[in-house]
Structures are given as structure tokens and as C-alpha cells.
Write an enzyme that holds these catalytic residues in place. Structure first.
Site, short mmCIF file in Angstrom:
data_model
loop_
_atom_site.label_atom_id
_atom_site.label_comp_id
_atom_site.label_asym_id
_atom_site.label_seq_id
_atom_site.Cartn_x
_atom_site.Cartn_y
_atom_site.Cartn_z
N CYS A 1 0.84 -1.20 0.00
CA CYS A 1 0.00 0.00 0.00
C CYS A 1 0.87 1.25 0.00
CB CYS A 1 -0.94 0.01 1.21
SG CYS A 1 -0.03 0.11 2.77
N CYS B 1 3.37 1.62 2.83
CA CYS B 1 4.61 0.87 2.61
C CYS B 1 5.60 1.71 1.80
CB CYS B 1 4.33 -0.44 1.88
SG CYS B 1 3.21 -1.55 2.73
N ASP C 1 46.37 13.06 -35.83
CA ASP C 1 47.29 13.74 -34.94
C ASP C 1 48.55 12.89 -34.82
OD1 ASP C 1 47.96 15.81 -32.99
OD2 ASP C 1 47.82 14.18 -31.53
#
Length: 879
Positions: free
Chosen positions: A152, A155, A563
Site C-alpha cells: 500500500c 509501505c 594527430d
């Protein structure tokens, strides 16, 4: 008169279809929730509802997708313009949170583009702007938990409080329906702490990691089995009906009532799913392949039932031949189920790359806790833990070796089959395989922070992304089914009103054939399956491609910039030559290394490594003194020794002893010359250089065969740059380029006119890819159409680059281009087949050259062929 009535009726029906699907639709506005978040729930059941959502730009949005089905086509939602791909669990709610930063209409769709919607992002109001202005928050980590025992709302409240009590938790939300919790916390908070926090409230928690993927696989396997069962039962019931309807000599015609009995379970049990999904889609003024199947088979079956019980009424109405078409309805559904079954089995194999990666994860780890060695679940390992690994075990998480040596197989990360030697201080990665030695290491990356977890996430995101080439397909499929419905109505009207001696039954048959042949599945599967398999295959060979857009751009690059340092070269200086005078080369190297071992300069390290590699003995050094920027002076065995530049020797009045010309020749080759003098006389010159990687020359040769231009860019002087470029076979060189100027050089090569640091596709003359280390070269990588980062899975480049080469091998650049081209070639093949299939199939069916049964077979095989073609990429090897 009849022709006029049929014509007017057809125009009215077509107009109604057009209005139903393309007329104005209601727009849902996201409601403002807690914290100013715009929230709306989208139901996923046959379509998206609502499918037009209005939100404000600049404010957080939470779309809650409530998936109320297990259809495989709805297991993902994609919002391409915001880079969002999210898995949707069946019969659960999944929240998608983001902040739209631009205005306009942005589509969202399922992975097959069958379910579609539009996100309308409007200008943010002044009130909302002031309300949402907040200071930047610290980075947090998201943890998903499964919660058991809740019944529920009370809870939920208790669990939330229990989680929030854990130090470092900033937010927690718990869903009662799905029994899950989403926690935002500090990266240092462990899953174990969160589980303990929930346990204190009286409920049970467990980490939600690969379980969602496993559940998804289970759902797909379950669906595949169910489709297979339905197909075989449908085939068994359809076979006798089909056989007796084919007018085979000696085979009697089956009574209509018996055909009805046999085909009813085929239509309403085996094929009932098509009708349910079509009904859901129509409820939201949408249509998909289920609509075409349901309308086509429903018309054939419904007419046959009416003809069975009211044959005399049809004859009285003027129909000359009143037949039944139970075999058409049953055969269509059976053949489509066959296609769906084969397709589902094939699609299950498209995700093998992800499954294989997940299988690499260890289940447990051996850690030191309270001075003892204990085995704990993988999820319980924390950053800073000391982890023990024994021979033959998988390394559970990322870390750095503290004690011990071993050889580790890192092929899962790099694609390189040769094991790597590792010792104290070396980085290691979760999922890799320890081979020989035992060692201890400090955990530095756990859970979602490991290299393997990030790879899985990147591959998943790439597989769910959309390529720009799919935009045309998306536009077509968005209107495809409604247009086919209108074409089928037009076909029926033309055959009924204008074809001589055609009649109602023949018009109905051609109407059904058009509906069935025009399935858009092949169009929807053409691109995503190829992207999914292609990016997954790339990951298995050490190439991570961020998304489908990068994949498409990479396939059409015209120039590649490399590079120098760390990409073409090793990235660290190496001793390449020693010239000596009045002593041997080894004696000169040993003497230089004796002095250099006390220095921390990179050139000194290169000399010492070379001496150690040769096993040369080093002598004690006295009165060591470093001369900044020039070299070292010291005493060795009573002799005054200098190691450094020519300028240092000149300052000390040392004669170069004819070594100046040797040093000049070394410099001409791009090498740094280091002089050695003993007692005021030059005795040697050591040549040091950042050497090219072993594979560089061959890799450049491959690149030159793929793209018109290969360039090298570096900050080194022209002589050094041209020496390296010549060594590896590169003709185009950009030298003496500062890091901040590299982006401008990329723009210059592109021929672009937009702002620096941004891609301006409309103003770029040619596409350029750049490969670099992903950190120092970040502006240039961002400017390039495709940025390629060299490095390992732990490199930050993985987070920013379009493509990451896990093993740092220059061959990976060529591999990535070849893989992208193979994937794009497959996409184009699939799209060509799908477009041609529908372009030819619909007219052929409309003019009566295709029966509904043949159309059903062709439609079923179309999607299977597209998926099968994509699966060929799993075996592709870039060469």
C-alpha cells in the site's frame, strides 16, 4: 448510374479515411508537478495515447510511458532530436526525464516506427523561467532497486524514508505498481548501503542491473514461442482448407460450414492479436500493419461467413458467382505468423553484441573486509575496496594493481587477441580475463562506472539511435498505412464499377491483396536492424560508434586528419640510434644512462629504458647537477661527464670533436640529438625520437585506399613532422600547429564557413574525420565531422568522441570507416528492397496480378529478408 454511385461512395470513403487519420487531433498539455517538472503519462497499447504532447522549453519534462502490452515493436521509445533511447518493460511504467532546450515539433516513436507521436515544445513563460532558475547541483549517481513486500501507499512512504536516511542520498522515489525504487545519490554510496537502508524498514531490496535486459530477452523468447505455437496450429488447420480450394483433380471441395469451423480458430485465436492491436490503434486515430491485416482478413472472412449463411440473398442481389474465401483469410494469417516467427527469431540475434558483453561480467568478487578475504556479490564492491584475483578468474571491476604481476586478456575491450603484461600501478578493467598470475588491486570503478558498463550503455544508445537516412523513411511510414487504406478502397471501387465482368467477389479479392502486400514492416526494419547489428559488430572489434548519425557521416568522409603524437607515434620518446667516438656505442649508452637515471626528463627516461633493455651495467654518479633546459653534468668514476644539448657543451668549452655533423644529420630525420662528453671532449651523440607505431605505415596505406586525402597534424617543427610523415607514407602535413589552432585547420580543410568549434553541415564542402587522443585535441575533434578518439575504455574520450578506438591501434580508423560503409550499404540495400517491394507490389495487387495468398507470402518474407540481410554484418570483417 451504378458507376456514379460507386465512385461517389469511394470518394466519400477515402475522404473519411483521410479525415480520420490526418484531421486535427487533440493536443495534451503536460501538467506541472512537484518542483516545476512537466509530467504526463503516455499509454502504450497499440499506439501512443496521447500522441501529441505540449510542453514548455527550458523546463524539466517527465514522460511516463505506461506499456500495457508485450509487443516487441513497442519495447523501446526514441526521441531522436533529444538523443533519447529508452527501453520500456512490458506492463510497467517507465519514466523518461529530460529538459528540452529548443522549440518546435519533435517526433517520438517506437524502434520500428510503428507507434508515433509528436512532442510540441513551446516558448517558456516568464513566470516559469523565474520559477525554474536554480543553482547548479552536484553530480549524482542513479541506482535502480527492486523492492519486495509492499502492499500500500504506507509501505511506499516507509521505504522512501528508509532510503533517504542513508547518508549521501539526495532523492528517492518508489513505485508501488512496479515495485521499484529510483535513487539519486552521491557516487560514493554503495548499493549495499541502499539495500541495508531498505532492509531496516522491513522490506527486501535487490539491485536492478542486467535483470531488465534479461527480462526483455525472456519476453522476446516467450513471444517467439507463442507465435511459433500459433503458426503450427494455424498451419495444421489451414492446410486442408487450402488444399480443397485449389481445385486439384480428385480432391473434393470442402463444405463451407466445415471450412468455417476450421478457419475460425485461425482467424480469432491465432490471428486475434492482429484485430486487438488494430482496434487499439484505431481508438487513437492511428494505424499500423495490424490494421491492414485485420481489415484484409476480416473482409475476406466476414464476406465468406455471410455467403455461407445468406448465399441466396447475395444471388438475389445480382452476384453471379457466390464463393467463399475462408482459405484466403486463414492462409494470410498463417503465412504472416510464419514471417513473424522467423522475424522474431532473427531479431533475437541482432542483440547478441550486448548479450556477449554482459556475459563478460563476473558474478562475484573476492575482497578484503576486516582483514579477511571474503566473496561478495559484484554489486557489493565499493570504490576503494582491495580486490583479490587469482589465475584464470575474471576481473570483477575496474582498478589499479597494488601487488603482484600477471598477464591479462583484454580482447573484450580492445579487440586485440594478444594478452597484456600488467604490474603494480597498471590499470585493469572489469570483464577482462586474468591468465597466469595472482594479484591484488584497488577498485576505482564499480557498477555503472566501469569501462564495460559504459561500453554496454554506449552500444545500447547507438543501437537505438536513428540515422539521418531514416528521415525519409519516417516521413513515408507516418502516412503509409492510411494511404494504403485509401488505395485499397480506390481499387475496390474501380474493379467494382469500371472493370467489365469483375463483380463484387473479384473486387473484394483485389482489395484484400492490396492491403496485405503493403505491409510497412520491411520499411520500419530496414534501418534500425542494420544499425543495431553494425554498431554491435563494431564493438566486438574494438570500435565504439556513438550513434547512427556519426555512423552515416563516417561512411562519407573525404579526408582523414591524424594527430601525430599518440596516434601515428607511440606518444613517448625512444632511443633510436647511438653514434660514438673513441668508445663503443654500448659504452656510450651505459655512461649516458648512468647519469640520466637521476633525471626525470622524458628524454632521460628514454635513454635509461634503452640501457636497461640491453642489460647494460650503470656506474655510481657523484656531484649530479641538472642544468635547466640544457642537460646534466656529473662525475662518473672520476671523469667529468656532460649529457645534453650542443649549447651546454659550448658553454662548458667542450670540443664537439666532429660530432656536430652527426647531430645535424639526426635532426634532419626529425630526431633529437643528445651529446655525451667526457673530460671536455665529445664522445657520442644519442638520437631520440617519438617513433611511429609498428602498424602505422600499413594503416596509412589502408586509409589512402579508402579516402582521397590523409593528413598529419602536429605542433612539431617542419623537419620532424615531415620525417615522420615520410616514414609512414603521408604526403600532406600540417606542422607547427598549436593545440588551439587545430580546430581552425580542420575547418580550413572542410571548406566550412560556420563558427569555429561547431559543425555546420550546410556550409561544409567535404566531410573530414580527425583521429586524436580525445583530450588535448578536443576542439579539433568537435569541429571535425567525425571525431575519432584513440585510447582505452577508461579514457574520457569515450564520453565525448563520435568514435572511440578501444585498442588505440591506427588500423581502427580504417576499420571504423569500412564498418560504417558496410552498415550504410546494408541500410541502402534494405531500403531499396523495401521501397521496390511496395512500389511494385501495390500496383500489381491493384491490377489483379497478385492473389491475396501470394501477397501474404511475399509480405511475410519481406521483413524476414531485411532482418536476414542485416544479420550478415555479424560476420563482416574489415580488411
Amino acid at each position: 448510374m451504378d458507376q456514379l454511385l460507386f465512385g461517389l461512395g469511394g470518394v466519400a470513403a477515402i475522404g473519411l479515411i483521410y479525415w480520420f487519420f490526418f484531421g486535427p487531433q487533440r493536443e495534451e498539455r503536460a501538467a506541472a508537478g512537484a518542483g516545476g517538472v512537466q509530467e504526463i503519462t503516455v499509454t502504450v497499447s497499440g499506439a501512443y495515447s496521447p500522441n501529441r504532447i505540449s510542453v514548455e522549453a527550458g523546463r524539466p519534462v517527465r514522460l511516463i510511458f505506461d506499456r500495457q502490452e508485450s509487443e516487441s515493436c513497442s519495447d523501446q521509445v526514441l526521441i531522436p532530436d533529444f538523443g533519447i533511447t529508452r527501453d520500456l518493460a512490458a506492463f510497467e511504467k517507465t519514466a523518461v526525464e529530460f529538459t528540452p532546450d529548443k522549440q518546435g515539433e519533435f517526433p517520438f516513436a517506437c524502434s520500428m516506427n510503428m507507434y508515433r507521436g509528436v512532442l510540441l515544445v513551446r516558448r517558456q513563460s516568464a513566470e516559469a523561467v523565474s520559477r525554474t532558475e536554480k543553482p547548479a547541483e552536484a553530480p549524482t549517481r542513479r541506482v535502480d532497486l527492486d523492492i519486495k513486500g509492499m502492499t500500500c501507499a504506507a509501505c511506499v512512504s516507509r521505504v522512501v524514508k528508509g532510503i533517504r536516511r542513508v547518508p549521501g542520498v539526495s532523492e528517492a522515489s518508489v513505485n508501488l505498481a512496479t515495485e521499484t525504487a529510483v535513487v539519486q545519490c552521491d557516487p560514493s554510496v554503495s548499493v549495499e548501503q541502499l539495500v541495508a537502508g531498505v532492509d531496516k524498514t522491513g522490506y527486501q531490496a535487490s539491485p536492478k542491473t542486467a535483470a531488465t535486459l534479461d527480462k526483455k530477452d525472456e519476453e522476446r523468447e516467450k513471444e517467439t514461442r507463442l507465435i511459433g505455437i500459433k503458426f503450427w496450429i494455424a498451419a495444421a488447420l489451414t492446410a486442408p482448407v487450402l488444399a480443397t480450394s485449389m481445385h486439384i483433380p480428385g480432391v473434393p471441395q470442402m463444405p463451407a460450414w466445415l471450412a468455417l469451423v476450421l478457419t475460425t480458430p485461425v482467424v480469432f485465436w491465432a490471428g486475434g492479436h492482429f484485430f486487438v492491436q488494430a482496434g487499439k490503434a484505431l481508438r487513437y486515430r492511428s494505424a499500423d500493419m495490424n490494421t491492414l491485416i485485420a481489415v484484409g482478413t476480416g473482409a475476406a472472412f466476414g464476406y465468406s461467413v455471410f455467403a455461407t449463411f445468406f448465399k441466396s440473398a447475395l444471388e438475389a442481389a445480382g452476384l453471379k458467382e457466390v464463393g467463399v474465401y475462408y482459405e484466403v483469410a486463414a492462409a494470410i494469417i498463417t503465412l504472416i505468423l510464419l514471417g513473424r516467427w522467423l522475424e522474431s527469431r532473427a531479431k533475437g540475434r541482432t542483440g547478441e553484441a550486448i548479450r556477449k558483453l554482459l556475459e563478460l561480467q563476473a558474478k562475484t568478487a573476492r575482497v578484503i573486509r576486516d582483514g579477511k578475504e571474503v566473496s561478495v556479490p559484484l554489486e557489493s564492491v565499493r570504490v576503494g575496496d582491495t580486490v583479490v584475483v587469482k589465475p584464470g578468474e575474471k576481473i570483477p571491476v575496474d582498478g589499479a594493481i597494488l601487488q603482484g604481476d600477471s598477464t591479462i586478456d583484454e580482447s573484450m575491450l580492445t579487440g586485440e587477441s594478444i594478452p597484456v603484461d600488467k604490474g603494480p600501478g597498471a590499470k585493469i578493467y572489469g570483464g577482462t580475463q586474468n591468465q597466469q598470475g595472482a594479484f591484488r588491486f584497488k577498485a576505482t570503478g564499480v557498477g555503472e562506472e566501469t569501462a564495460l558498463a559504459r561500453i554496454v550503455q554506449l552500444v545500447q544508445e547507438a543501437q537505438g539511435s536513428r540515422a539521418p537516412i531514416q528521415k525519409l523513411t519516417d516521413k513515408i511510414t507516418s502516412i503509409f498505412v492510411p494511404v494504403v487504406l485509401m488505395v485499397s478502397v480506390a481499387t475496390f471501387v474501380v474493379w467494382m464499377a469500371f472493370a467489365p465482368n469483375a463483380g463484387f467477389t473479384q473486387a473484394l479479392v483485389h482489395f484484400v491483396a492490396v492491403l496485405i502486400i503493403a505491409c510497412p514492416c520491411a520499411l520500419g526494419l530496414a534501418t534500425p536492424t542494420a544499425v543495431m547489428v553494425g554498431t554491435g559488430r563494431a564493438a566486438t572489434v574494438g570500435v565504439l560508434i556513438r550513434d547512427a548519425e556519426a555512423l552515416e557521416r563516417l561512411s562519407s568522409v573525404r579526408a582523414v586528419i591524424l594527430d601525430k603524437t599518440g596516434t601515428i607515434t607511440r606518444g613517448r620518446p625512444e632511443l633510436v640510434d647511438v653514434a660514438a667516438n673513441d668508445m663503443s656505442a654500448d659504452e656510450a649508452l651505459a655512461l649516458a644512462a648512468s647519469v640520466e637515471r637521476l633525471s626525470e626528463h622524458p628524454l632521460a627516461e628514454a635513454v635509461v629504458r634503452a640501457a636497461e633493455a640491453k642489460g647494460l651495467a650503470q656506474q655510481p654518479v657523484l656531484n649530479f647537477r641538472a642544468v635547466t633546459g640544457k642537460g646534466i653534468e656529473a662525475e662518473v668514476d672520476g671523469h667529468r661527464v656532460l649529457v645534453g644539448t650542443g649549447a651546454l657543451l659550448k658553454e662548458r668549452g667542450v670540443s664537439l670533436n666532429g660530432m656536430a655533423e652527426t647531430a645535424k644529420a639526426m635532426a634532419a630525420k626529425g630526431r633529437t640529438a643528445v651529446f655525451l662528453s667526457v673530460d671536455g671532449r665529445a664522445r657520442g651523440v644519442l638520437a631520440i625520437a617519438d617513433t611511429a607505431k609498428p602498424e602505422a605505415k600499413d594503416a596509412v596505406r589502408r586509409l589512402k585506399s579508402l579516402v582521397p586525402e590523409v593528413w598529419m597534424i602536429t605542433g612539431d617543427n617542419r623537419a620532424t613532422a615531415e620525417a615522420i610523415a615520410s616514414e609512414v607514407g603521408i604526403e600532406h602535413v600540417m606542422s607547427e600547429v598549436l593545440p588551439e589552432d587545430k580546430a581552425a585547420k580542420v575547418r580550413e580543410l572542410q571548406g566550412a564557413t560556420g563558427e569555429s568549434g561547431t559543425r555546420r553541415q550546410s556550409s561544409i564542402a567535404r566531410r573530414v574525420a580527425m583521429a586524436g587522443d580525445g583530450i588535448n585535441d578536443a576542439p579539433a575533434l568537435a569541429q571535425a565531422d567525425v571525431g575519432i578518439a584513440m585510447g582505452t575504455g577508461a579514457d574520457i574520450a569515450m564520453e565525448t568522441a563520435d568514435v572511440t578506438l578501444m585498442r588505440g591501434d591506427l588500423h581502427g580508423v580504417a576499420d571504423s570507416i569500412l564498418l560504417s560503409r558496410a552498415t550504410m550499404r546494408t541500410i541502402k540495400q534494405n531500403l531499396f528492397f523495401a521501397f521496390v517491394y511496395n512500389s511494385l507490389g501495390i500496383p500489381l495487387a491493384a491490377i489483379g496480378l497478385l492473389s491475396p495468398i501470394i501477397a501474404a507470402g511475399a509480405m511475410a518474407l519481406s521483413s524476414v529478408s531485411v532482418v536476414s540481410n542485416a544479420l550478415r554484418l555479424r560476420r563482416y570483417r574489415p580488411r
